[in-house]
Design a protein around this motif. Structure first.
Motif, PDB file in Angstrom:
ATOM      1  N   VAL A  98     -14.606  41.363  56.039  1.00  0.00           N
ATOM      2  CA  VAL A  98     -14.728  41.947  54.777  1.00  0.00           C
ATOM      3  C   VAL A  98     -14.846  40.788  53.989  1.00  0.00           C
ATOM      4  N   TYR A  99     -13.937  39.645  54.130  1.00  0.00           N
ATOM      5  CA  TYR A  99     -14.173  38.668  53.133  1.00  0.00           C
ATOM      6  C   TYR A  99     -15.225  37.875  53.163  1.00  0.00           C
ATOM      7  N   VAL A 100     -15.978  37.576  54.468  1.00  0.00           N
ATOM      8  CA  VAL A 100     -17.019  37.031  54.643  1.00  0.00           C
ATOM      9  C   VAL A 100     -18.338  37.764  53.824  1.00  0.00           C
ATOM     10  N   ILE A 101     -18.186  39.068  54.020  1.00  0.00           N
ATOM     11  CA  ILE A 101     -19.322  39.969  53.101  1.00  0.00           C
ATOM     12  C   ILE A 101     -18.992  39.825  51.684  1.00  0.00           C
ATOM     13  N   PHE A 102     -17.533  39.847  51.421  1.00  0.00           N
ATOM     14  CA  PHE A 102     -17.261  39.887  49.757  1.00  0.00           C
ATOM     15  C   PHE A 102     -17.945  38.577  49.090  1.00  0.00           C
ATOM     16  N   LEU A 103     -17.504  37.434  49.974  1.00  0.00           N
ATOM     17  CA  LEU A 103     -17.716  35.949  49.516  1.00  0.00           C
ATOM     18  C   LEU A 103     -19.266  35.719  49.426  1.00  0.00           C
ATOM     19  N   SER A 104     -19.985  36.454  50.483  1.00  0.00           N
ATOM     20  CA  SER A 104     -21.569  36.161  50.284  1.00  0.00           C
ATOM     21  C   SER A 104     -22.144  37.035  49.318  1.00  0.00           C
ATOM     22  N   ALA A 105     -21.557  38.015  49.106  1.00  0.00           N
ATOM     23  CA  ALA A 105     -22.098  39.011  47.881  1.00  0.00           C
ATOM     24  C   ALA A 105     -22.009  38.281  46.636  1.00  0.00           C
ATOM     25  N   VAL A 106     -20.472  37.796  46.571  1.00  0.00           N
ATOM     26  CA  VAL A 106     -20.330  36.776  45.190  1.00  0.00           C
ATOM     27  C   VAL A 106     -21.089  35.896  45.068  1.00  0.00           C
ATOM     28  N   TYR A 107     -21.394  35.085  46.097  1.00  0.00           N
ATOM     29  CA  TYR A 107     -22.320  33.752  46.128  1.00  0.00           C
ATOM     30  C   TYR A 107     -23.499  34.089  45.689  1.00  0.00           C
ATOM     31  N   LEU A 108     -24.376  35.160  46.352  1.00  0.00           N
ATOM     32  CA  LEU A 108     -25.757  35.597  46.276  1.00  0.00           C
ATOM     33  C   LEU A 108     -25.718  36.206  44.518  1.00  0.00           C
ATOM     34  N   VAL A 109     -24.876  37.024  44.131  1.00  0.00           N
ATOM     35  CA  VAL A 109     -25.141  37.103  42.721  1.00  0.00           C
ATOM     36  C   VAL A 109     -24.901  36.266  41.840  1.00  0.00           C
ATOM     37  N   LEU A 110     -23.951  35.113  41.958  1.00  0.00           N
ATOM     38  CA  LEU A 110     -23.733  34.017  41.021  1.00  0.00           C
ATOM     39  C   LEU A 110     -25.039  32.986  41.319  1.00  0.00           C
ATOM     40  N   ARG A 111     -25.599  32.990  42.568  1.00  0.00           N
ATOM     41  CA  ARG A 111     -26.773  31.947  42.531  1.00  0.00           C
ATOM     42  C   ARG A 111     -27.939  32.608  42.041  1.00  0.00           C
ATOM     43  N   LEU A 112     -28.065  33.893  42.131  1.00  0.00           N
ATOM     44  CA  LEU A 112     -29.111  34.469  41.305  1.00  0.00           C
ATOM     45  C   LEU A 112     -29.133  34.547  39.667  1.00  0.00           C
ATOM     46  N   MET A 113     -27.911  34.889  39.313  1.00  0.00           N
ATOM     47  CA  MET A 113     -27.503  35.246  37.940  1.00  0.00           C
ATOM     48  C   MET A 113     -27.313  33.745  37.135  1.00  0.00           C
ATOM     49  N   ILE A 114     -26.517  32.778  37.652  1.00  0.00           N
ATOM     50  CA  ILE A 114     -26.273  31.618  36.913  1.00  0.00           C
ATOM     51  C   ILE A 114     -27.422  30.866  36.367  1.00  0.00           C
ATOM     52  N   PRO A 115     -28.577  30.486  37.159  1.00  0.00           N
ATOM     53  CA  PRO A 115     -29.563  29.581  36.603  1.00  0.00           C
ATOM     54  C   PRO A 115     -30.344  30.420  35.412  1.00  0.00           C
ATOM     55  N   THR A 116     -30.607  31.823  35.642  1.00  0.00           N
ATOM     56  CA  THR A 116     -31.232  32.655  34.915  1.00  0.00           C
ATOM     57  C   THR A 116     -30.338  32.796  33.377  1.00  0.00           C
ATOM     58  N   VAL A 117     -28.858  32.889  33.423  1.00  0.00           N
ATOM     59  CA  VAL A 117     -28.309  33.254  32.314  1.00  0.00           C
ATOM     60  C   VAL A 117     -28.160  31.912  31.610  1.00  0.00           C
ATOM     61  N   TRP A 118     -28.163  30.427  32.369  1.00  0.00           N
ATOM     62  CA  TRP A 118     -27.978  29.434  31.797  1.00  0.00           C
ATOM     63  C   TRP A 118     -29.152  28.958  31.108  1.00  0.00           C
ATOM     64  N   HIS A 119     -30.519  29.433  31.508  1.00  0.00           N
ATOM     65  CA  HIS A 119     -31.873  29.169  30.972  1.00  0.00           C
ATOM     66  C   HIS A 119     -31.764  29.873  29.839  1.00  0.00           C
ATOM     67  N   GLN A 120     -31.504  31.123  29.695  1.00  0.00           N
ATOM     68  CA  GLN A 120     -31.543  32.156  28.473  1.00  0.00           C
ATOM     69  C   GLN A 120     -30.441  31.549  27.706  1.00  0.00           C
ATOM     70  N   LEU A 121     -29.353  31.107  28.075  1.00  0.00           N
ATOM     71  CA  LEU A 121     -28.333  30.479  27.074  1.00  0.00           C
ATOM     72  C   LEU A 121     -29.025  29.470  26.305  1.00  0.00           C
ATOM     73  N   ASN A 122     -29.539  28.488  27.067  1.00  0.00           N
ATOM     74  CA  ASN A 122     -30.043  27.288  26.279  1.00  0.00           C
ATOM     75  C   ASN A 122     -31.323  27.734  25.265  1.00  0.00           C
ATOM     76  N   ASP A 123     -31.851  28.677  26.066  1.00  0.00           N
ATOM     77  CA  ASP A 123     -33.144  28.954  24.921  1.00  0.00           C
ATOM     78  C   ASP A 123     -32.438  29.808  23.629  1.00  0.00           C
ATOM     79  N   LEU A 124     -31.296  30.372  23.705  1.00  0.00           N
ATOM     80  CA  LEU A 124     -30.605  31.234  22.757  1.00  0.00           C
ATOM     81  C   LEU A 124     -30.110  29.990  21.758  1.00  0.00           C
ATOM     82  N   ILE A 125     -29.491  28.925  22.352  1.00  0.00           N
ATOM     83  CA  ILE A 125     -29.252  28.014  21.576  1.00  0.00           C
ATOM     84  C   ILE A 125     -30.264  27.157  20.773  1.00  0.00           C
TER      85      ILE A 125
END
Length: 385
Positions: A98-125
């Protein structure tokens, strides 16, 4: 001549008036009791604030926060571990899986979201200067119209508004490095607490059932059955609330991000995430989350602002009329006035975090009070007096 004589009608007791007097007295006692409780709460809150006890409690809780994170994680994953255990999987292997599945899901979400959110945040600034220019253009037009309508020269007032905007821009520019450092420091501290909490949660998940039993063993034997019943009720209530809230947040994040992207708003995922998080605050949360998006949209163009407002309103209607009844149902069963009072009190003492936690804490208090009333029939005793 007899010593005792029959009482006349004038001497008979008027039981109706006596009962009315007793009823008025009981109502007065209830009012006095409610006022006394309110006064006690006020005095306690005043003492807590004046003696700086709340900041001390806050610091203690921040130090031991990994322990609460661990309990929360173990509590959340326990149903999945139990389901695997019922299918014959050893609890340790089930916990690891369960922890492997949980941590893998968190990693994938962060891996997909953080670059996009960071890029959009830079555009906003980077769009802040054009945002300020749009505000200045709007102010120019507003003052020109006011000058034409009133016939007065509003140049001084216009210069004062410009000075305020420049001061705001300078303060943001000067304070931006400090703000970034504080945010980075908070992220590092939060990440460290999360990692420690994950370790604590993992070890607690290995023996979570016995942890609850150890807690019950601290209760006297005569009260263990009732305590277990109360814990089960609280567990079911909170689990329904957490699961429902997470589902609604995810659906709103996806819907709001897509809607704001269609509306032409920059950094739609940033504003969508902010709207989804603030939506946890009942009633006023959607307005807190939607206001910045609408302001930025209006600064781009009136059409973008209107489309952004429509997207926020549609998301709010979707959440209140469809998601809440379907996902949450009547889980909390709290009156709106009760929730609003809780938001004011918890928000006054603990800020945004207090407003987020107000509803589940009030629900816990209500569950405990209903349980006590069910066991001891307190309301029936009061009403029958």
């Amino acid at each position: 001549m007899g010593v005792f004589r029959r009482k006349s009608k004038e001497d008979a007791l008027d039981y109706k008036k006596i009962n009315e007097g007793i009823g008025i007295g009981v109502n007065l006692l209830r009012v006095v009791f409610i006022l006394s409780v309110a006064l006690l709460i006020f005095v306690c809150s005043k003492l807590l604030r004046d003696w700086q006890i709340l900041p001390l409690i806050g610091r203690i809780l921040s130090v031991i926060s990994p322990f609460f994170i661990g309990i929360l994680i173990a509590w959340l994953v326990d149903p999945m571990v139990k389901a695997l255990e019922k299918k014959g999987v050893h609890r340790m292997l089930g916990t690891i899986f369960v922890y492997v599945i949980f941590l893998s899901a968190v990693y994938l979400v962060l891996r997909l979201m953080i670059p996009t959110v960071w890029h959009q945040l830079n555009d906003l600034i980077s769009s802040v200067p054009s945002f300020l220019n749009s505000i200045k253009d709007w102010i120019d037009g507003a003052f020109d119209r006011l000058s034409d309508m009133s016939g007065y020269d509003l140049k001084d007032a216009q210069d004062n508004v410009y000075q305020m905007i420049n001061n705001l821009g300078n303060s943001l520019t000067v304070g931006l490095p400090t703000t970034i450092m504080n945010v980075v420091s908070s992220i590092i501290t939060g990440g460290a607490n999360l990692l420690i909490g994950l370790l604590i949660g993992f070890y607690m998940s290995l023996d979570f059932g016995n942890v609850k039993q150890h807690l019950l063993n601290c209760v006297p034997k005569s009260y263990r059955k009732d305590t277990k019943d109360l814990m089960e009720r609280l567990n079911a209530n909170l689990r329904s609330y957490v699961h429902g809230t997470l589902r609604i947040m995810f659906i709103l994040f996806v819907f709001q991000s897509i809607a704001l992207w269609i509306a032409g708003l920059p950094a739609p995922m940033v504003f969508g995430l902010f709207c989804a998080v603030t939506n946890v605050i009942p009633y006023i949360g959607p307005y807190i989350g939607g206001a910045p998006a609408v302001i930025v949209g209006l600064s781009i163009s009136p059409m973008t602002g209107i489309c952004t407002l429509i997207a926020v309103v549609i998301a709010q209607l979707l959440e209140s009329n469809f998601l809440q009844p379907l996902v949450m149902g009547k889980t909390m069963k709290l009156h709106p006035v009760t929730i609003m009072i809780g938001l004011l009190l918890f928000g006054s003492f603990f800020g945004i975090l207090g407003m987020i936690l107000a509803t589940p804490i009030i629900s816990i208090m209500k569950t405990i009070l209903l349980f006590i009333n069910e066991k001891f029939s307190l309301m029936e005793r009061v009403t029958n007096q």
